[in-house]
Write an enzyme that holds these catalytic residues in place. Structure first.
Site, PDB file in Angstrom:
ATOM      1  N   ARG A  32     -15.435  95.188  34.886  1.00  0.00           N
ATOM      2  CA  ARG A  32     -15.012  94.269  35.958  1.00  0.00           C
ATOM      3  C   ARG A  32     -14.629  92.915  35.375  1.00  0.00           C
ATOM      4  O   ARG A  32     -15.378  92.331  34.594  1.00  0.00           O
ATOM      5  CB  ARG A  32     -16.144  94.092  36.968  1.00  0.00           C
ATOM      6  CG  ARG A  32     -15.914  92.985  38.009  1.00  0.00           C
ATOM      7  CD  ARG A  32     -17.087  92.913  38.968  1.00  0.00           C
ATOM      8  NE  ARG A  32     -17.001  91.790  39.896  1.00  0.00           N
ATOM      9  CZ  ARG A  32     -17.758  90.699  39.854  1.00  0.00           C
ATOM     10  NH1 ARG A  32     -18.692  90.574  38.892  1.00  0.00           N
ATOM     11  NH2 ARG A  32     -17.618  89.736  40.744  1.00  0.00           N
ATOM     12  N   ARG A  73     -17.624  76.495  49.468  1.00  0.00           N
ATOM     13  CA  ARG A  73     -18.599  75.880  48.562  1.00  0.00           C
ATOM     14  C   ARG A  73     -18.828  74.414  48.912  1.00  0.00           C
ATOM     15  O   ARG A  73     -17.981  73.755  49.508  1.00  0.00           O
ATOM     16  CB  ARG A  73     -18.103  75.981  47.110  1.00  0.00           C
ATOM     17  CG  ARG A  73     -17.903  77.406  46.619  1.00  0.00           C
ATOM     18  CD  ARG A  73     -17.404  77.440  45.183  1.00  0.00           C
ATOM     19  NE  ARG A  73     -17.085  78.779  44.756  1.00  0.00           N
ATOM     20  CZ  ARG A  73     -17.966  79.648  44.249  1.00  0.00           C
ATOM     21  NH1 ARG A  73     -19.230  79.259  44.102  1.00  0.00           N
ATOM     22  NH2 ARG A  73     -17.608  80.843  43.873  1.00  0.00           N
ATOM     23  N   LYS A 219     -14.293  94.420  49.513  1.00  0.00           N
ATOM     24  CA  LYS A 219     -15.686  93.983  49.362  1.00  0.00           C
ATOM     25  C   LYS A 219     -16.265  93.671  50.749  1.00  0.00           C
ATOM     26  O   LYS A 219     -15.794  92.775  51.429  1.00  0.00           O
ATOM     27  CB  LYS A 219     -15.767  92.758  48.446  1.00  0.00           C
ATOM     28  CG  LYS A 219     -15.319  93.053  47.018  1.00  0.00           C
ATOM     29  CD  LYS A 219     -15.172  91.800  46.189  1.00  0.00           C
ATOM     30  CE  LYS A 219     -16.508  91.112  45.951  1.00  0.00           C
ATOM     31  NZ  LYS A 219     -16.347  89.929  45.059  1.00  0.00           N
ATOM     32  N   THR A 280     -24.671  93.592  43.245  1.00  0.00           N
ATOM     33  CA  THR A 280     -25.435  92.343  43.384  1.00  0.00           C
ATOM     34  C   THR A 280     -26.911  92.485  43.024  1.00  0.00           C
ATOM     35  O   THR A 280     -27.649  93.217  43.676  1.00  0.00           O
ATOM     36  CB  THR A 280     -25.324  91.732  44.801  1.00  0.00           C
ATOM     37  OG1 THR A 280     -23.968  91.755  45.244  1.00  0.00           O
ATOM     38  CG2 THR A 280     -25.835  90.304  44.795  1.00  0.00           C
TER      39      THR A 280
END
Length: 472
Positions: A32, A73, A219, A280
């Site tokens: 990845r 963020r 995702k 994760t």
């Protein structure tokens, strides 16, 4: 043979040729590339190195580019970090510039934030480690107080408990990275934070326009994506595969809900003939420790028992101290979990209608192979890998060998559970040559019985229409 595949993220800890080769030998099936980090030249160098190593060792490996997406963020602080305690007043201000944040005033790179929150909402920072409760929205600022203690670093993600912070799934950076993925001829591209099937289709269209035939992974990391079965199914159907991205998804829906949701996503992906990756913090402690915790071992094993195609490592291999040891530990865990007897029983539902001849042949092959005594393997001569994908949706203890003349097909099927890719030129007596190729690799022996699928016409998409039972 290990059936569950391993995805490893490349980063500073793993980008040397020596480490990449060790990771390949340790059992990585998919590498990845996290487009949130690293330059285009970094990614080019790593792709070239991995492709050369795979050819050197006569191995097939898939490459996956993971788009950054619209991660919301907080901004940068005047200091390296700030410390919060319960009751600390915090103002979130979309107009505050970087490097101006302090203990009470934090910038946010999401200008619509005040429109999407209200008093009482919980905002989760740094993957849920910091909780802020919204008190009021005033003058385009969000006034909150901290509900916990902790040190907060700049540029950490921010989510709303229950979801609801909307941003376009593809940013300008993502559009540039899609062109890079096409240039690098990546096998898969993962779309971050898709809210609908339209987000997936947009990414696919951009890939095709850039000259890429990469498969698209969606995702699943927004609460909206799992709000109801119809929405989830529409996203899964739009993808070639999905990723259970448990970081942001867990933050938005809560860890307690995530357990059942993970199982449901994996189950639906398999039912809808899509590949699925579970990701994760699977072996998070191995960033710093040479051995995983038992809880991490059970977490990986649980995903294997759920039927996931692959389990994914992120920081463990990108930044951790023990990237190769982590892959070896994950491989052992997968192999251990695969000994569970229920995973060896075929789970056919014979009242399900088939949409194509290839799907009917694939299902028939799996049924025959798992009910005829003495069968050692299923062999699929395939152009696109679709027959092997359909086979891999069914539980079995038998290896599936996908033989293809196309390098991109061999790479792509390397993600599929239980499928081993074998490069193969479709010339001459392909049935005899396929058996010989597997014998040369030590995968078949004289006297073995196999089930083989192929098409009447070679080098043609969607032409699988023959099933044979053969003795070597």
């Amino acid at each position: 043979m290990r059936r569950t595949k391993i995805v490893a993220t490349i980063g500073p800890a793993s980008d040397s040729e020596t480490t990449l080769e060790a990771l390949l030998k340790a059992g990585v099936n998919v590498f990845r590339f996290n487009f949130s980090h690293g330059s285009a030249d970094d990614h080019r160098h790593r792709v070239d190195c991995i492709r050369n190593l795979a050819r050197k060792h006569d191995m097939c490996v898939a490459l996956l580019g993971d788009l950054q997406g619209p991660k919301i963020r907080i901004g940068k602080f005047k200091s390296n970090s700030i410390t919060l305690v319960p009751g600390t007043p915090i103002t979130l201000d979309p107009s505050l510039k970087d490097n101006e944040g302090d203990d009470s005033h934090i910038g946010v790179d999401y200008k619509p934030l005040p429109q999407y929150v209200k008093p009482g909402d919980i905002l989760l920072l740094d993957d849920g480690r910091i909780r802020l409760r919204v008190e009021k929205v005033h003058d385009n600022k969000v006034l909150c107080h901290s509900e916990c203690s902790g040190e907060l670093f700049p540029r950490k993600g921010i989510n709303r408990l229950g979801g609801g912070l909307f941003a376009p799934a593809l940013t300008e950076k993502d559009r540039g990275d899609i062109k890079l993925a096409a240039e690098l001829e990546l096998d898969y591209v993962a779309v971050s934070f898709p809210g609908s099937a339209d987000d997936i289709e947009t990414a696919r269209q951009l890939l095709r326009e850039a000259g890429s035939d990469a498969a698209v992974i969606g995702k699943i990391e927004r609460a909206e994506a799992v709000a109801d079965d119809q929405q989830l199914d529409s996203i899964i159907n739009a993808c070639d595969g999905v990723m259970v991205a448990r970081g942001d998804l867990g933050v938005e829906i809560g860890d307690a809900q995530l357990i059942a949701v993970q199982k449901h996503i994996i189950h639906r992906a398999r039912q809808l003939n899509r590949a699925v990756i579970t990701a994760t913090q699977m072996m998070e402690s191995m960033i710093h420790s040479p051995v995983p915790t038992r809880a991490e071992v059970f977490d990986v094993a649980n995903a294997v028992l759920d039927g996931t195609d692959a389990v994914m490592l992120s920081a463990e291999t990108a930044n951790g101290k023990y990237p190769v040891d982590t892959v070896l530990a994950m491989a052992r865990t997968c192999e251990g979990a695969e000994q569970y007897p229920a995973l060896r029983r075929i789970d056919l539902s014979l009242d399900r209608p088939f949409k194509t001849t290839e799907e009917a042949i694939a299902t028939s092959a799996m049924y025959a192979a798992n009910h005829l005594e003495g069968v050692k393997a299923i062999v699929s001569l395939t152009e696109t890998g679709k027959t092997a994908l359909w086979m891999s949706r069914l539980n079995s203890n038998l290896p599936i060998f996908a033989l293809s003349r196309r390098e991109d097909t061999c790479n792509r099927v390397s993600l599929y559970r239980g499928v081993t890719a074998i490069p193969f030129s479709m010339t001459g007596d392909v049935t005899t040559r396929a058996i010989e190729a597997l014998q040369e690799r030590g995968l078949l022996q004289e006297g073995d019985t196999i089930v083989m699928t192929r098409g009447d016409k070679l080098r043609v998409d969607g032409n699988t229409n023959v099933l044979k039972i053969l003795r070597v």
